[in-house]
Write an enzyme that holds these catalytic residues in place. Structure first.
Site, mmCIF file in Angstrom:
data_model
loop_
_atom_site.group_PDB
_atom_site.id
_atom_site.type_symbol
_atom_site.label_atom_id
_atom_site.label_comp_id
_atom_site.label_asym_id
_atom_site.label_seq_id
_atom_site.Cartn_x
_atom_site.Cartn_y
_atom_site.Cartn_z
ATOM 1 N N GLY A 7 0.871 -1.178 0.000
ATOM 2 C CA GLY A 7 0.000 0.000 0.000
ATOM 3 C C GLY A 7 0.906 1.225 0.000
ATOM 4 N N VAL A 11 0.063 6.877 3.736
ATOM 5 C CA VAL A 11 0.728 6.379 4.953
ATOM 6 C C VAL A 11 1.916 5.487 4.587
ATOM 7 C CG1 VAL A 11 0.447 5.069 7.092
ATOM 8 C CG2 VAL A 11 -1.423 6.505 6.274
ATOM 9 N N ARG A 82 -10.671 6.800 5.479
ATOM 10 C CA ARG A 82 -12.005 7.401 5.617
ATOM 11 C C ARG A 82 -12.028 8.828 5.056
ATOM 12 N NH1 ARG A 82 -12.995 8.831 12.056
ATOM 13 N NH2 ARG A 82 -10.797 9.008 12.629
ATOM 14 N N ARG A 88 -13.819 5.035 11.309
ATOM 15 C CA ARG A 88 -12.884 4.024 10.781
ATOM 16 C C ARG A 88 -13.626 2.703 10.551
ATOM 17 N NH1 ARG A 88 -10.291 6.703 14.957
ATOM 18 N NH2 ARG A 88 -8.248 7.603 14.537
ATOM 19 N N ASP A 148 -1.697 7.396 18.531
ATOM 20 C CA ASP A 148 -2.624 8.032 19.477
ATOM 21 C C ASP A 148 -1.848 8.639 20.649
ATOM 22 O OD1 ASP A 148 -4.585 7.069 17.795
ATOM 23 O OD2 ASP A 148 -4.887 5.235 18.956
ATOM 24 N N ARG A 151 -0.315 11.872 19.552
ATOM 25 C CA ARG A 151 -1.321 12.955 19.541
ATOM 26 C C ARG A 151 -1.633 13.411 20.959
ATOM 27 N NH1 ARG A 151 -4.791 10.052 14.863
ATOM 28 N NH2 ARG A 151 -3.689 10.976 13.107
ATOM 29 N N HIS A 175 -8.410 1.557 18.715
ATOM 30 C CA HIS A 175 -8.001 2.715 17.889
ATOM 31 C C HIS A 175 -9.247 3.250 17.181
ATOM 32 C CE1 HIS A 175 -5.546 5.288 15.410
ATOM 33 N NE2 HIS A 175 -5.947 4.711 14.299
HETATM 34 N N1 LIG Z 1 -3.650 2.493 12.209
HETATM 35 C C1 LIG Z 1 -3.486 3.789 12.083
HETATM 36 O O1 LIG Z 1 -3.078 4.471 13.019
HETATM 37 C C2 LIG Z 1 -3.783 4.459 10.780
HETATM 38 C C3 LIG Z 1 -4.421 3.765 9.788
HETATM 39 N N2 LIG Z 1 -4.679 4.346 8.584
HETATM 40 C C4 LIG Z 1 -5.290 3.502 7.568
HETATM 41 O O2 LIG Z 1 -4.308 3.096 6.638
HETATM 42 C C5 LIG Z 1 -4.920 2.818 5.388
HETATM 43 C C6 LIG Z 1 -4.168 3.547 4.275
HETATM 44 O O3 LIG Z 1 -4.363 4.935 4.403
HETATM 45 P P1 LIG Z 1 -3.761 5.957 3.299
HETATM 46 O O4 LIG Z 1 -2.350 5.596 3.032
HETATM 47 O O5 LIG Z 1 -4.099 7.307 3.727
HETATM 48 O O6 LIG Z 1 -4.647 5.564 2.025
HETATM 49 P P2 LIG Z 1 -4.255 5.746 0.488
HETATM 50 O O7 LIG Z 1 -5.524 5.643 -0.296
HETATM 51 O O8 LIG Z 1 -3.421 6.965 0.312
HETATM 52 O O9 LIG Z 1 -3.344 4.481 0.163
HETATM 53 C C7 LIG Z 1 -3.829 3.174 0.161
HETATM 54 C C8 LIG Z 1 -3.105 2.423 -0.933
HETATM 55 O O10 LIG Z 1 -3.469 1.055 -0.857
HETATM 56 C C9 LIG Z 1 -3.439 0.563 -2.191
HETATM 57 N N3 LIG Z 1 -4.141 -0.713 -2.276
HETATM 58 C C10 LIG Z 1 -5.480 -0.948 -2.244
HETATM 59 N N4 LIG Z 1 -5.714 -2.274 -2.370
HETATM 60 C C11 LIG Z 1 -4.511 -2.874 -2.459
HETATM 61 C C12 LIG Z 1 -4.092 -4.230 -2.587
HETATM 62 N N5 LIG Z 1 -4.976 -5.234 -2.627
HETATM 63 N N6 LIG Z 1 -2.793 -4.488 -2.660
HETATM 64 C C13 LIG Z 1 -1.872 -3.480 -2.611
HETATM 65 N N7 LIG Z 1 -2.197 -2.193 -2.490
HETATM 66 C C14 LIG Z 1 -3.509 -1.884 -2.402
HETATM 67 C C15 LIG Z 1 -4.100 1.678 -3.000
HETATM 68 O O11 LIG Z 1 -3.838 1.565 -4.370
HETATM 69 C C16 LIG Z 1 -3.490 2.916 -2.347
HETATM 70 O O12 LIG Z 1 -2.331 3.340 -3.048
HETATM 71 C C17 LIG Z 1 -6.381 3.228 5.539
HETATM 72 O O13 LIG Z 1 -7.186 2.108 5.806
HETATM 73 C C18 LIG Z 1 -6.360 4.159 6.724
HETATM 74 O O14 LIG Z 1 -7.611 4.233 7.377
HETATM 75 C C19 LIG Z 1 -4.303 5.625 8.318
HETATM 76 C C20 LIG Z 1 -3.680 6.375 9.272
HETATM 77 C C21 LIG Z 1 -3.381 5.857 10.594
HETATM 78 O O1 LIG Z 2 -8.360 8.774 11.294
HETATM 79 C C1 LIG Z 2 -8.235 7.860 10.454
HETATM 80 O O2 LIG Z 2 -9.148 7.337 9.818
HETATM 81 C C2 LIG Z 2 -6.853 7.339 10.197
HETATM 82 C C3 LIG Z 2 -6.287 6.947 11.480
HETATM 83 O O3 LIG Z 2 -6.496 5.866 11.970
HETATM 84 C C4 LIG Z 2 -5.627 8.009 12.263
HETATM 85 O O4 LIG Z 2 -5.126 8.995 11.703
HETATM 86 O O5 LIG Z 2 -5.617 7.853 13.485
#
Ligand SMILES: NC(=O)C1=CN([C@@H]2O[C@H](COP(=O)(O)OP(=O)(O)OC[C@H]3O[C@@H](n4cnc5c(N)ncnc54)[C@H](O)[C@@H]3O)[C@@H](O)[C@H]2O)C=CC1
Ligand SMILES: O=C([O-])CC(=O)C(=O)O
Length: 311
Positions: A7, A11, A82, A88, A148, A151, A175
């Protein structure tokens, strides 16, 4: 040491950037399904090297998991983020299938890897990864608490008007906007309880701002955040690859710890070369215990939606 990030979006690419800039791994592979996207992100990151001076080799690939072979750590950042107004939890329908498929694919080529799950809803995606792969609990770690907690420190530093590096604190629980538990009782400024300096109503506001920290950024940015999430993943990966044994709040499988079973949730963990090395019992107060149990109920409810994907 080799890290694969599946991905290469906001992120994933930020995480690759921080890992390379800080020299945390010798090799980073970015993989995405969008044709040419991971290749482009990797090329852009590599072109920083002459000016920022790192030696990590960063490469990108579209869909070819053979290039990820023998990774020590695999980070899963694939899936949708989201949009403003969403939770989420609403992402589960699309992300569960993606995360399961990715976890199975990476293990074919890196059977010994430690998996760091980032995609949301993260606690449920971590549980799904563990159940779908059958990996031992020390090799499946959900990243949420590190972010978290950072933050939480940010909002505490604003309230105290003191440097963020002088603040310590931790967020455990789920989370999610309503499931996080910022441990205000234990937060400190240079070793002194923050309650020495801040009134309870201010502390309550800090906790509330922390819990909706991701939602606030999503409202401002139109998609969810990436700088602090990417840096938080890199911090966790550093502790694994360089066996730092840092205590980091991570979502891990609980078997009686904190009164919970058969669930992945954020608890204080020692993170080292073996992944999860220890879950630390920090003796919660009765109020914190009640919050943890309530948070677990919500996460367990969400996990129930995995029935089909795990069937
Ligand atoms: N756990 C945490 O603290 C956090 C979690 N997230 C989550 O992380 C995820 C990614 O967020 P972003 O990077 O902002 O999204 P983004 O949309 O910028 O990137 C996601 C990437 O995943 C790729 N993708 C989709 N299906 C795929 C597959 N089967 N195989 C390989 N690549 C694939 C897409 O093409 C895209 O480039 C989201 O679900 C978001 O909610 C985001 C921030 C913090
Ligand atoms: O807020 C979201 O959906 C992405 C995330 O998990 C974070 O930034 O904590």
């Amino acid at each position: 040491m080799k890290v694969t990030i599946v991905g290469a979006g906001n992120v994933g690419a930020t995480c690759a950037d921080v890992i390379s800039y800080r020299g945390i791994a010798s090799e980073v592979v970015l993989l995405d399904i969008k044709e040419g996207f991971a290749e482009g992100k990797a090329m852009d990151i590599m072109q920083c090297a002459p000016n920022t001076g790192f030696n990590t080799r960063v490469s990108g690939i579209t869909g070819d998991y053979s290039k990820t072979a023998n990774s020590n750590v695999v980070v899963i950042t694939s899936g949708i983020p989201r949009k403003p107004g969403m939770t989420r939890e609403e992402l589960i329908g699309i992300n569960a299938g993606i995360v399961k498929g990715v976890a199975e694919n990476v293990l074919k080529h890196s059977p010994d890897a430690i998996i760091v799950v980032v995609s949301n809803p993260m606690d449920t995606m971590t549980y799904l990864t563990l159940k779908a792969t059958g990996l031992p609990k020390h090799r499946v770690i959900g990243m949420g608490g590190a972010l978290d907690s950072s933050r939480f420190k940010y909002f505490l530093s604003k309230a105290l008007d003191k440097p963020i590096g002088d603040i310590d604190g931790m967020v455990i629980g789920g989370h999610g906007d309503t499931t996080m538990i910022p441990l205000t009782r234990l937060a400190s400024y240079n070793g002194m309880p923050v309650s020495n300096f801040l009134q309870q109503d201010v502390l309550d506001k800090v906790a509330a701002d922390t819990m909706v920290g991701g939602a606030t950024l999503t409202g401002l940015l139109g998609t969810s955040a990436w700088y602090a999430p990417g840096a938080s993943v890199a911090y966790l990966v550093d502790s694994i690859l360089n066996d730092q044994k840092k205590m980091i709040a991570c979502s891990v499988f609980l078997e009686g710890e904190y009164g919970q079973n058969d669930i992945c949730m954020g608890v204080p963990c020692i993170i080292g070369a073996n992944g999860l090395e220890e879950i630390v019992d920090i003796h919660l107060s009765d109020d914190e215990k009640a919050k943890f149990a309530k948070s677990a109920d919500a996460v367990r409810n969400m996990n129930a939606d995995l029935k089909e994907v795990l069937a």
